[in-house]
Design a protein around this motif. Structure first.
Motif, PDB file in Angstrom:
ATOM      1  N   ALA A 199       0.809  -1.228   0.000  1.00  0.00           N
ATOM      2  CA  ALA A 199       0.000   0.000   0.000  1.00  0.00           C
ATOM      3  C   ALA A 199       0.841   1.276   0.000  1.00  0.00           C
ATOM      4  CB  ALA A 199      -0.981  -0.016   1.173  1.00  0.00           C
ATOM      5  N   PRO A 200       1.865   1.414   0.879  1.00  0.00           N
ATOM      6  CA  PRO A 200       2.647   2.659   0.848  1.00  0.00           C
ATOM      7  C   PRO A 200       3.343   2.890  -0.492  1.00  0.00           C
ATOM      8  CG  PRO A 200       3.022   1.489   2.908  1.00  0.00           C
ATOM      9  CD  PRO A 200       2.247   0.558   2.026  1.00  0.00           C
ATOM     10  N   LEU A 201       3.830   1.816  -1.131  1.00  0.00           N
ATOM     11  CA  LEU A 201       4.468   1.957  -2.440  1.00  0.00           C
ATOM     12  C   LEU A 201       3.466   2.432  -3.478  1.00  0.00           C
ATOM     13  CD1 LEU A 201       6.798   1.585  -4.433  1.00  0.00           C
ATOM     14  CD2 LEU A 201       6.243  -0.858  -4.519  1.00  0.00           C
ATOM     15  N   THR A 202       2.284   1.857  -3.471  1.00  0.00           N
ATOM     16  CA  THR A 202       1.237   2.262  -4.402  1.00  0.00           C
ATOM     17  C   THR A 202       0.881   3.732  -4.215  1.00  0.00           C
ATOM     18  OG1 THR A 202       0.305   0.021  -4.460  1.00  0.00           O
ATOM     19  CG2 THR A 202      -1.133   1.824  -5.132  1.00  0.00           C
ATOM     20  N   VAL A 203       0.700   4.153  -2.983  1.00  0.00           N
ATOM     21  CA  VAL A 203       0.324   5.534  -2.699  1.00  0.00           C
ATOM     22  C   VAL A 203       1.407   6.494  -3.183  1.00  0.00           C
ATOM     23  CG1 VAL A 203      -0.073   7.201  -0.835  1.00  0.00           C
ATOM     24  CG2 VAL A 203      -1.189   4.962  -0.774  1.00  0.00           C
ATOM     25  N   ALA A 204       2.673   6.173  -2.894  1.00  0.00           N
ATOM     26  CA  ALA A 204       3.769   7.053  -3.309  1.00  0.00           C
ATOM     27  C   ALA A 204       3.844   7.176  -4.825  1.00  0.00           C
ATOM     28  CB  ALA A 204       5.098   6.522  -2.752  1.00  0.00           C
ATOM     29  N   ALA A 205       3.655   6.066  -5.534  1.00  0.00           N
ATOM     30  CA  ALA A 205       3.713   6.093  -6.996  1.00  0.00           C
ATOM     31  C   ALA A 205       2.561   6.909  -7.576  1.00  0.00           C
ATOM     32  CB  ALA A 205       3.686   4.668  -7.543  1.00  0.00           C
ATOM     33  N   CYS A 206       1.357   6.742  -7.043  1.00  0.00           N
ATOM     34  CA  CYS A 206       0.197   7.497  -7.537  1.00  0.00           C
ATOM     35  C   CYS A 206       0.353   8.985  -7.274  1.00  0.00           C
ATOM     36  CB  CYS A 206      -1.081   6.975  -6.887  1.00  0.00           C
ATOM     37  SG  CYS A 206      -1.571   5.330  -7.450  1.00  0.00           S
ATOM     38  N   ARG A 207       0.955   9.346  -6.154  1.00  0.00           N
ATOM     39  CA  ARG A 207       1.194  10.763  -5.868  1.00  0.00           C
ATOM     40  C   ARG A 207       2.164  11.368  -6.876  1.00  0.00           C
ATOM     41  NH1 ARG A 207       1.712  10.022   0.722  1.00  0.00           N
ATOM     42  NH2 ARG A 207      -0.519  10.270   1.196  1.00  0.00           N
ATOM     43  N   LEU A 208       3.208  10.624  -7.225  1.00  0.00           N
ATOM     44  CA  LEU A 208       4.145  11.107  -8.237  1.00  0.00           C
ATOM     45  C   LEU A 208       3.448  11.304  -9.577  1.00  0.00           C
ATOM     46  CD1 LEU A 208       7.350   8.980  -7.529  1.00  0.00           C
ATOM     47  CD2 LEU A 208       7.058  11.436  -7.181  1.00  0.00           C
ATOM     48  N   LEU A 209       2.611  10.344  -9.953  1.00  0.00           N
ATOM     49  CA  LEU A 209       1.884  10.458 -11.222  1.00  0.00           C
ATOM     50  C   LEU A 209       0.979  11.678 -11.230  1.00  0.00           C
ATOM     51  CD1 LEU A 209       0.559   7.043 -12.573  1.00  0.00           C
ATOM     52  CD2 LEU A 209       2.199   8.598 -13.607  1.00  0.00           C
ATOM     53  N   ALA A 210       0.302  11.919 -10.115  1.00  0.00           N
ATOM     54  CA  ALA A 210      -0.631  13.046 -10.039  1.00  0.00           C
ATOM     55  C   ALA A 210       0.085  14.373 -10.267  1.00  0.00           C
ATOM     56  CB  ALA A 210      -1.340  13.048  -8.694  1.00  0.00           C
ATOM     57  N   GLU A 211       1.372  14.437  -9.926  1.00  0.00           N
ATOM     58  CA  GLU A 211       2.147  15.657 -10.126  1.00  0.00           C
ATOM     59  C   GLU A 211       2.583  15.823 -11.575  1.00  0.00           C
ATOM     60  OE1 GLU A 211       5.474  15.199  -7.553  1.00  0.00           O
ATOM     61  OE2 GLU A 211       4.330  15.454  -5.692  1.00  0.00           O
ATOM     62  N   ARG A 212       2.614  14.717 -12.339  1.00  0.00           N
ATOM     63  CA  ARG A 212       3.273  14.742 -13.639  1.00  0.00           C
ATOM     64  C   ARG A 212       2.359  14.498 -14.836  1.00  0.00           C
ATOM     65  NH1 ARG A 212       8.596  11.161 -11.804  1.00  0.00           N
ATOM     66  NH2 ARG A 212       9.076  12.416  -9.955  1.00  0.00           N
ATOM     67  N   THR A 213       1.098  14.184 -14.608  1.00  0.00           N
ATOM     68  CA  THR A 213       0.191  13.948 -15.730  1.00  0.00           C
ATOM     69  C   THR A 213      -1.224  14.346 -15.360  1.00  0.00           C
ATOM     70  OG1 THR A 213      -0.642  12.290 -17.307  1.00  0.00           O
ATOM     71  CG2 THR A 213      -0.242  11.545 -15.059  1.00  0.00           C
ATOM     72  N   ASP A 214      -2.007  14.700 -16.382  1.00  0.00           N
ATOM     73  CA  ASP A 214      -3.423  15.019 -16.155  1.00  0.00           C
ATOM     74  C   ASP A 214      -4.327  13.855 -16.527  1.00  0.00           C
ATOM     75  OD1 ASP A 214      -3.248  15.054 -18.911  1.00  0.00           O
ATOM     76  OD2 ASP A 214      -4.233  16.992 -19.176  1.00  0.00           O
ATOM     77  N   CYS A 215      -3.746  12.685 -16.781  1.00  0.00           N
ATOM     78  CA  CYS A 215      -4.572  11.515 -17.089  1.00  0.00           C
ATOM     79  C   CYS A 215      -5.343  11.083 -15.846  1.00  0.00           C
ATOM     80  CB  CYS A 215      -3.699  10.343 -17.553  1.00  0.00           C
ATOM     81  SG  CYS A 215      -2.921  10.593 -19.155  1.00  0.00           S
ATOM     82  N   PRO A 216      -6.623  10.745 -15.985  1.00  0.00           N
ATOM     83  CA  PRO A 216      -7.358  10.227 -14.820  1.00  0.00           C
ATOM     84  C   PRO A 216      -6.724   8.937 -14.328  1.00  0.00           C
ATOM     85  CG  PRO A 216      -8.637   9.971 -16.851  1.00  0.00           C
ATOM     86  CD  PRO A 216      -7.458  10.805 -17.199  1.00  0.00           C
ATOM     87  N   GLN A 217      -6.713   8.784 -13.016  1.00  0.00           N
ATOM     88  CA  GLN A 217      -6.074   7.617 -12.410  1.00  0.00           C
ATOM     89  C   GLN A 217      -7.101   6.585 -11.946  1.00  0.00           C
ATOM     90  OE1 GLN A 217      -2.689   7.507  -9.821  1.00  0.00           O
ATOM     91  NE2 GLN A 217      -2.256   9.685 -10.114  1.00  0.00           N
ATOM     92  N   HIS A 218      -6.826   5.340 -12.299  1.00  0.00           N
ATOM     93  CA  HIS A 218      -7.532   4.202 -11.710  1.00  0.00           C
ATOM     94  C   HIS A 218      -6.665   3.734 -10.555  1.00  0.00           C
ATOM     95  CE1 HIS A 218      -9.560   0.419 -11.121  1.00  0.00           C
ATOM     96  NE2 HIS A 218      -8.434  -0.225 -11.311  1.00  0.00           N
ATOM     97  N   ILE A 219      -7.228   3.652  -9.345  1.00  0.00           N
ATOM     98  CA  ILE A 219      -6.414   3.342  -8.173  1.00  0.00           C
ATOM     99  C   ILE A 219      -6.855   2.040  -7.514  1.00  0.00           C
ATOM    100  CG2 ILE A 219      -5.809   5.749  -7.719  1.00  0.00           C
ATOM    101  CD1 ILE A 219      -7.947   5.795  -5.524  1.00  0.00           C
TER     102      ILE A 219
END
Length: 375
Positions: A199-219
């Motif tokens: 879970a912590p790895l997933t959260v950290a990766a999704c946070r990085l993506l949110a900073e770098r792309t405007d694509c909607p995220q499936h989590i």
């Protein structure tokens, strides 16, 4: 006998919440379902039947819809599944996402078969021209593509740059490379997912993506496991992201009946304050001050109030200490006392009833409140 119970005026409209990351993502559509751009966070699941068995797959999809699912993913492991996929897409009450790996021809056939969304991993599709062919087929039909990266399937060259470990940076880099590839082929309707079983790895990766792309995220937390362990891991990972304002659609990945995934996803959204559909019953954990069987009262109240469709929070509290005051945020509730219980509405006492009639009077109060506020 209970006192006269008048219906209070509705609570004032809450202050609008600040804009979040999910409000700034690009909006795409899987069939009629809007994803991203501030749309409601949707809950999806995946069928666990043999896709070639059209009847069984459609039956499972029907159960998923009844549970509250909004999009269903269907595995397409080989060409034998394509005829069934076409029949499933035509009859499904939910938009269907075709899950494709390795063979780009399956993605092309799924697009032609009526899939509302295609899930591919461009990294395992093969040569760039194959990815281009999938992008072209989906663009023509208005089908979004979800690109997905898992912690266990990162490209070797990216892993090597991060010491052979699936770090958050490695996951984000792999996902951004896939997004860039599709955009080079003039394809923009992209959803992205980065997942790990941690879970912590997933959260950290999704946070990085949110900073770098405007694509909607499936989590979601992939391979979360079974029962309580899987639920807790998913709630931690998905919940943390939702509270950050990240996540446009989600799946709780459990080794269980897929309807359990949907109910868990809806519960996570409710706990995060992003969904309030129908009746919510809250109850105290009880202690030595408790003056009634809270579990029994909550069970009976839930059974007898199952017909309530509109948003309503009902509190079942065990004593005066954690009664009306502590449950002031609830619309209605009861608190246990010696031989009788207190009925309250938004923290204010509105009546009393003997223990044996407490649920009866609560149901009466709820029904009158619900009717009044539905007018």
């Amino acid at each position: 006998m209970p006192m006269d119970m008048t219906t209070p005026t509705p609570m004032p409209t809450p202050t609008p919440t600040p804009m979040t990351t999910r409000d700034r993502t690009r909006r795409v559509h899987a069939g009629a379902l809007a994803i991203g751009g501030g749309a409601e966070v949707s809950v999806q699941s995946m069928t666990k039947t043999d896709t070639r068995d059209t009847v069984a797959t459609l039956a499972q999809i029907a159960r998923l819809r009844e549970a509250g699912c909004q999009l269903v993913r269907v595995a397409v492991p080989d060409a034998d599944c394509v005829p069934s996929l076409a029949a499933i897409c035509e009859a499904s009450p939910l938009p269907v996402c075709a899950d494709i790996h390795f063979d780009h021809r399956l993605a092309l056939e799924a697009a032609a078969a009526g899939a509302a969304k295609i899930r591919i991993n461009p990294g395992n599709i093969g040569a760039p021209e194959r990815v281009r062919a999938v992008a072209d087929a989906c663009r023509i039909r208005g089908i979004p593509i979800r690109v997905g990266v898992n912690g266990g399937s990162l490209p070797r060259e990216i892993l090597a740059r991060y010491g052979g470990r699936p770090t958050a940076e490695a996951l984000a880099e792999a996902a951004l490379a896939q997004i860039d590839m599709l955009r080079r082929f003039d394809f923009a309707d992209i959803c992205v997912a980065v997942k790990a079983s941690n879970a912590p790895l997933t959260v950290a990766a999704c946070r990085l993506l949110a900073e770098r792309t405007d694509c909607p995220q499936h989590i979601g937390v992939t391979e979360a496991g079974r029962d309580l362990h899987g639920l807790v891991k998913s709630a931690v990972g998905i919940g943390a992201l939702l509270l950050d304002g990240i996540g446009d659609t989600l799946r709780v990945s459990l080794t269980a009946d897929p309807t359990h995934e949907v109910r868990a996803g809806l519960s996570i959204l409710e706990a995060a304050g992003l969904r309030r559909a129908g009746l919510t019953i809250i109850s105290c954990p009880t202690c030595g001050r408790c003056r009634m069987d809270v579990a029994a009262v909550a069970d009976e109240a839930e059974r007898r109030l199952a017909h309530i469709q509109g948003p309503l929070t009902v509190a079942i509290m065990g004593c005066a200490v954690n009664g009306p005051g502590e449950a002031r945020h609830a619309d209605l509730g009861v608190a246990g006392g010696d031989r009788e219980g207190l009925l309250f509405c938004r923290g204010e006492a509105v009546g009393k009833a003997p223990q044996g009639r407490l649920v009866e009077e609560l149901v009466r109060l709820v029904n009158s409140f619900h009717v009044e506020n539905a007018r």
